[in-house]
Design an enzyme around this catalytic site. Structure first.
Site, mmCIF file in Angstrom:
data_model
loop_
_atom_site.group_PDB
_atom_site.id
_atom_site.type_symbol
_atom_site.label_atom_id
_atom_site.label_comp_id
_atom_site.label_asym_id
_atom_site.label_seq_id
_atom_site.Cartn_x
_atom_site.Cartn_y
_atom_site.Cartn_z
ATOM 1 C CB VAL A 49 12.263 64.466 -35.929
ATOM 2 C CG1 VAL A 49 12.859 63.355 -34.735
ATOM 3 C CG2 VAL A 49 11.311 65.383 -35.206
ATOM 4 C CB CYS A 308 4.583 70.257 -32.208
ATOM 5 S SG CYS A 308 5.993 69.679 -33.266
HETATM 6 C C1 UDX Z 1 7.534 73.058 -30.267
HETATM 7 C C2 UDX Z 1 8.025 72.556 -28.904
HETATM 8 O O1 UDX Z 1 8.572 73.801 -28.235
HETATM 9 C C3 UDX Z 1 9.073 71.483 -28.936
HETATM 10 O O2 UDX Z 1 9.917 70.983 -27.615
HETATM 11 C C4 UDX Z 1 8.310 70.326 -29.683
HETATM 12 O O3 UDX Z 1 9.287 69.400 -30.221
HETATM 13 C C5 UDX Z 1 7.719 70.735 -31.043
HETATM 14 O O4 UDX Z 1 6.799 71.785 -30.780
HETATM 15 P P1 UDX Z 1 8.105 74.520 -32.149
HETATM 16 O O5 UDX Z 1 7.012 74.168 -32.862
HETATM 17 O O6 UDX Z 1 9.345 74.612 -32.996
HETATM 18 O O7 UDX Z 1 8.472 73.550 -30.873
HETATM 19 O O8 UDX Z 1 7.892 76.032 -31.524
HETATM 20 P P2 UDX Z 1 7.862 76.901 -30.285
HETATM 21 O O9 UDX Z 1 9.356 77.701 -30.256
HETATM 22 O O10 UDX Z 1 7.780 75.942 -29.391
HETATM 23 O O11 UDX Z 1 6.943 77.862 -30.649
HETATM 24 C C6 UDX Z 1 5.591 77.611 -30.601
HETATM 25 C C7 UDX Z 1 4.663 78.598 -31.057
HETATM 26 O O12 UDX Z 1 4.242 79.035 -29.755
HETATM 27 C C8 UDX Z 1 5.067 79.614 -31.772
HETATM 28 O O13 UDX Z 1 4.117 80.091 -32.692
HETATM 29 C C9 UDX Z 1 5.537 80.831 -31.022
HETATM 30 O O14 UDX Z 1 5.663 81.904 -31.549
HETATM 31 C C10 UDX Z 1 4.497 80.675 -29.823
HETATM 32 N N1 UDX Z 1 4.795 81.157 -28.640
HETATM 33 C C11 UDX Z 1 6.042 80.652 -28.077
HETATM 34 C C12 UDX Z 1 4.369 82.278 -27.967
HETATM 35 O O15 UDX Z 1 3.445 82.888 -28.669
HETATM 36 N N2 UDX Z 1 4.775 82.722 -26.799
HETATM 37 C C13 UDX Z 1 5.996 82.342 -26.011
HETATM 38 O O16 UDX Z 1 6.063 82.794 -25.068
HETATM 39 C C14 UDX Z 1 6.611 81.048 -26.860
#
Ligand code: UDX
Length: 484
Positions: A49, A308
């Site tokens: 960040v 996260c």
């Molecule tokens: C997340 C939040 O989206 C973000 O706003 C916060 O600041 C940090 O955490 P990030 O960890 O980068 O961001 O990943 P994100 O794109 O949200 O995906 C998280 C996980 O969920 C991934 O493993 C992704 O593959 C999974 N996911 C996401 C699914 O399995 N299905 C979905 O429909 C969406």
């Protein structure tokens, strides 16, 4: 006025004129709050960040200082190579350094020269899930000490993810004691969580859905709003001004909700899988058309990963327990997520029977595409299970192998490309939705593998394009499964 100078050719960036006009407009709105003098900003903690946001501010023309206690990290950033993989970050970091708008240092006392100090240190998990506040406290103390002999007003902004009450009850007393100043008099303090996603952190910094300003007082809120107005070229994203505690909880509530959506659709996928003729992708489309539900974050898969969701859910659960409330829903979200890895392995067992001594290929290690991050990745949970069941695992990922090697060592064979990864395999499991895996055809698998068994845990492929192959997909009803 600080010369704004050249702003890189980037669709998200306003030209220098836009920045100046924004500042002038802002200065008319709030007399004491903004002047035509561009504010200087600093970031204490150059993790994901801190670095992305510092680079973004520098590229918007702000004089920016980035501080980190890790000398190696600072030295690497100074060379223009970011220590994390993030699209567009390296290019923007180089611009920021070349234009001298960004300076990185180990010397925290340099924050003295800045008007707004962002606290962007990490808040890792304790064994019980609570966040460890030692980095936040230490950074606040250091900042406070540096400001002790300073006269001008300074604004300290807590961007680190912290549980409700931390800004007021932890950061405030530490800052006040170390600086000898009173919050609300010579020092402003607020919580301002971020919502950056890995892989699109730069876009998210320039085009956030919303801003959360959790201020201790009105002046602090107006100052931070003024800074962002200049950053966004005059027009703020939807902005909520509230208490620090509310802003802090919004961050946790957002991530918990998104994780809930993922565990929800994975639950539906696991039901769908048992019903002939059902495909969870269509179910997601069907429910997503309801505007009360919406189509996003309904992609069934192997479970969420990343730095996260798990960490924040555990922190929120622990925080809630400490207050005497058991948030059972959140516990279930985590349980479903943990179990999803077992569901993926079960699919490979449906195809192969016993996994003992079988060659299983895992395509994709990163927790999602476009990142080399494997923290909490479902691939790791799946690989551990496969190993427990006696499989020999070969894995490939376009960029996450170095990180995976650190964690998995020699327990897994790493292949340089997907073609060599699937050669002579008994089963292949798709774990990350990388574009390069999409390009593989049924023929590629059939020709390369010992027996063409495919588990599509990311639903990359259309089953109808994979005739002649034993394909099982997450949330794909039984009769569509071949060989199951
Ligand atoms: C997340 C939040 O989206 C973000 O706003 C916060 O600041 C940090 O955490 P990030 O960890 O980068 O961001 O990943 P994100 O794109 O949200 O995906 C998280 C996980 O969920 C991934 O493993 C992704 O593959 C999974 N996911 C996401 C699914 O399995 N299905 C979905 O429909 C969406």
């Amino acid at each position: 006025m600080t010369p704004v100078g050249e702003v890189p050719d980037d669709p998200f960036l306003p030209g220098p004129m836009a920045i100046r006009e924004a500042e002038l407009r802002t200065s008319k709105r709030g007399p004491r709050i903004m002047t035509t003098q561009r504010q200087r900003v600093s970031f204490v903690g150059l993790g994901y960040v801190g670095l992305c946001t510092a680079v973004a501010f520098a590229n918007r023309g702000f004089e920016t200082i980035g501080v980190d206690i890790d000398a190696k990290r600072v030295a690497q950033i100074e060379t223009g190579r970011a220590p994390i993989h993030e699209p567009r970050l390296d290019r923007m970091l180089k611009t920021a350094l070349q234009t001298k708008r960004l300076k990185v240092t180990e010397d925290v006392s340099q924050v003295r020269a800045t008007d707004v100090i962002f606290l962007t240190v990490g808040t890792p998990s304790e064994p019980g899930g609570e966040i460890r506040l030692s980095f936040v406290e230490e950074a606040a103390r250091e900042i406070g000490r540096c400001l002790r002999d300073e006269h001008g007003y300074r604004l300290v902004v807590v961007k680190s993810t912290v549980t409700p009450g931390t800004t007021r009850s932890t950061v405030r007393p530490v800052l006040e004691e170390a600086s000898g100043k009173k919050i609300g008099v010579q020092l402003g303090l607020c919580a301002n969580p971020e919502f950056l996603r890995e892989g699109s952190a730069i876009d998210d910094t320039f085009q956030p859905d919303r801003l959360l300003i959790g201020a201790m007082d009105g002046e602090t809120a107006a100052r931070l709003e003024g800074l962002y107005r200049a950053f966004f070229g005059g027009k703020l994203p939807p902005t909520i001004v509230t208490t620090p505690e509310t802003a802090e909880l919004v961050k946790y509530a957002s991530n918990a909700f998104l994780a809930t959506k993922v565990s929800y659709i994975n639950t539906i996928a696991n039901i769908a899988q048992l019903v002939p003729g059902v495909d969870v992708e269509k179910v997601a489309e069907g429910i997503g058309l309801d505007p009360r539900i919406g189509p996003l974050f309904l992609k069934a898969g192997p479970g969420y990963g990343g730095s996260c969701f798990h960490k924040d859910l555990q922190a929120l659960i622990a925080f809630s327990h400490a207050l005497g409330y058991d948030p059972r829903l959140l516990g279930a979200v985590e349980e479903v997520n943990e179990e999803q890895a077992a569901k993926v392995v079960e699919l490979s067992e449906r195809l192969l029977g016993s996994l003992r001594d079988k060659r299983v290929t895992v395509l994709g290690l990163a927790f999602k595409k476009d990142t080399d991050d494997i923290r909490e990745a479902a691939s790791i949970r799946v690989i551990e299970r496969l190993k427990q069941k006696g499989a020999e695992v070969t894995a490939h990922d376009p960029i996450a192998i170095p990180n995976a090697r650190l964690l998995l060592g020699d327990s897994v064979e790493f292949a340089a490309d997907s073609a060599s990864a699937i050669r002579d395999a008994d089963c292949c499991i798709i774990m990350t939705e990388w574009d390069e895996f999409r390009k593989l055809s049924a023929k590629d698998y059939i020709e390369a593998m010992r027996s063409p068994n495919l588990v599509d845990a990311r639903r990359l492929y259309k089953p109808e394009d994979f005739e002649g192959l034993n394909l099982l997909g997450i949330g794909l009803g039984k009769d569509k499964a071949r060989g199951g």
